[in-house]
Motif scaffolding. Sequence first.
Motif, PDB file in Angstrom:
ATOM      1  N   PRO A 222      -1.123   2.026   4.968  1.00  0.00           N
ATOM      2  CA  PRO A 222      -0.048   2.623   4.168  1.00  0.00           C
ATOM      3  C   PRO A 222       1.325   2.129   4.621  1.00  0.00           C
ATOM      4  O   PRO A 222       1.610   2.051   5.818  1.00  0.00           O
ATOM      5  CB  PRO A 222      -0.214   4.125   4.412  1.00  0.00           C
ATOM      6  CG  PRO A 222      -1.674   4.273   4.671  1.00  0.00           C
ATOM      7  CD  PRO A 222      -2.056   3.045   5.478  1.00  0.00           C
ATOM      8  N   GLY A 223       2.118   1.713   3.648  1.00  0.00           N
ATOM      9  CA  GLY A 223       3.456   1.206   3.926  1.00  0.00           C
ATOM     10  C   GLY A 223       3.513  -0.293   4.170  1.00  0.00           C
ATOM     11  O   GLY A 223       4.583  -0.893   4.098  1.00  0.00           O
TER      12      GLY A 223
ATOM     13  N   ASN B 129       0.861  -1.179   0.000  1.00  0.00           N
ATOM     14  CA  ASN B 129       0.000   0.000   0.000  1.00  0.00           C
ATOM     15  C   ASN B 129       0.900   1.233   0.000  1.00  0.00           C
ATOM     16  O   ASN B 129       1.583   1.515   0.971  1.00  0.00           O
ATOM     17  CB  ASN B 129      -0.913   0.007   1.226  1.00  0.00           C
ATOM     18  CG  ASN B 129      -1.860   1.198   1.230  1.00  0.00           C
ATOM     19  OD1 ASN B 129      -1.676   2.157   0.494  1.00  0.00           O
ATOM     20  ND2 ASN B 129      -2.882   1.121   2.071  1.00  0.00           N
ATOM     21  N   THR B 130       0.905   1.954  -1.112  1.00  0.00           N
ATOM     22  CA  THR B 130       1.725   3.160  -1.233  1.00  0.00           C
ATOM     23  C   THR B 130       0.888   4.433  -1.119  1.00  0.00           C
ATOM     24  O   THR B 130       1.370   5.516  -1.456  1.00  0.00           O
ATOM     25  CB  THR B 130       2.479   3.155  -2.580  1.00  0.00           C
ATOM     26  OG1 THR B 130       1.524   3.107  -3.644  1.00  0.00           O
ATOM     27  CG2 THR B 130       3.436   1.975  -2.658  1.00  0.00           C
ATOM     28  N   ASN B 131      -0.358   4.277  -0.629  1.00  0.00           N
ATOM     29  CA  ASN B 131      -1.208   5.465  -0.468  1.00  0.00           C
ATOM     30  C   ASN B 131      -0.532   6.484   0.449  1.00  0.00           C
ATOM     31  O   ASN B 131      -0.110   6.157   1.550  1.00  0.00           O
ATOM     32  CB  ASN B 131      -2.570   5.092   0.132  1.00  0.00           C
ATOM     33  CG  ASN B 131      -3.461   4.379  -0.859  1.00  0.00           C
ATOM     34  OD1 ASN B 131      -3.221   4.425  -2.064  1.00  0.00           O
ATOM     35  ND2 ASN B 131      -4.490   3.725  -0.352  1.00  0.00           N
ATOM     36  N   SER B 132      -0.450   7.704  -0.014  1.00  0.00           N
ATOM     37  CA  SER B 132       0.121   8.768   0.823  1.00  0.00           C
ATOM     38  C   SER B 132      -0.947   9.505   1.613  1.00  0.00           C
ATOM     39  O   SER B 132      -0.640  10.375   2.415  1.00  0.00           O
ATOM     40  CB  SER B 132       0.908   9.747  -0.054  1.00  0.00           C
ATOM     41  OG  SER B 132       0.060  10.281  -1.050  1.00  0.00           O
ATOM     42  N   ASP B 133      -2.224   9.139   1.388  1.00  0.00           N
ATOM     43  CA  ASP B 133      -3.323   9.818   2.084  1.00  0.00           C
ATOM     44  C   ASP B 133      -3.675   9.161   3.418  1.00  0.00           C
ATOM     45  O   ASP B 133      -4.623   9.565   4.086  1.00  0.00           O
ATOM     46  CB  ASP B 133      -4.561   9.878   1.190  1.00  0.00           C
ATOM     47  CG  ASP B 133      -5.059   8.496   0.772  1.00  0.00           C
ATOM     48  OD1 ASP B 133      -4.551   7.485   1.290  1.00  0.00           O
ATOM     49  OD2 ASP B 133      -5.960   8.434  -0.089  1.00  0.00           O
ATOM     50  N   GLY B 134      -2.921   8.126   3.806  1.00  0.00           N
ATOM     51  CA  GLY B 134      -3.165   7.477   5.090  1.00  0.00           C
ATOM     52  C   GLY B 134      -4.292   6.458   5.073  1.00  0.00           C
ATOM     53  O   GLY B 134      -4.638   5.916   6.118  1.00  0.00           O
TER      54      GLY B 134
END
Length: 177
Positions: free
Chosen positions: A148-149, A17-22
Amino acid sequence: MALGTEGELTLTSRIRNTNSDGKPFTFTFAYHTYFSVSDISEVRVEGLETLDYLDNLKNRERFTEQGDAITFESEIDKIYLSTPTKIAILDHEKKRTFVIRKDGLADAVVWNPWDKKSKTISDLGDEDYKHFLCVEAAAIERPITLKPGEEWKGRLELSAVPSSYSSGQLDPKKVLE
């Protein structure tokens, strides 16, 4: 993807999960593996007996497998739940057993469209259903959620081993050990 010295094929998938929006990311997963078989009516799947499954032909109603192996005489589309890490497909005529080993994938889908449905699938000939079986390592009942991450890893190893039948059956303990 790796091909081993004994001809085994190993597929490893990683999803991060590379979402930067949390926000978390949720998904289901299946390796869509089609196995060539001599005659679907002569094939057995072992390793899924006595397990619960969701029947896609009956609105995902939950049942428990009753036989000592899965055999085929009509359309099948089932999601077996909490499956073992090893499953075997025994093909009597070809005298071979496919061994499926899986990690990170709790479920297994077993599918064959049989005669009526295969006629509605444009890339299948009317008789093609007799010569293949799908047994898919999957994560369906409990979707995977990644923060995320976070990363998920699924692994599938396929191998074909020569086999012979004794009294009409293989000793599944030898194949599934």
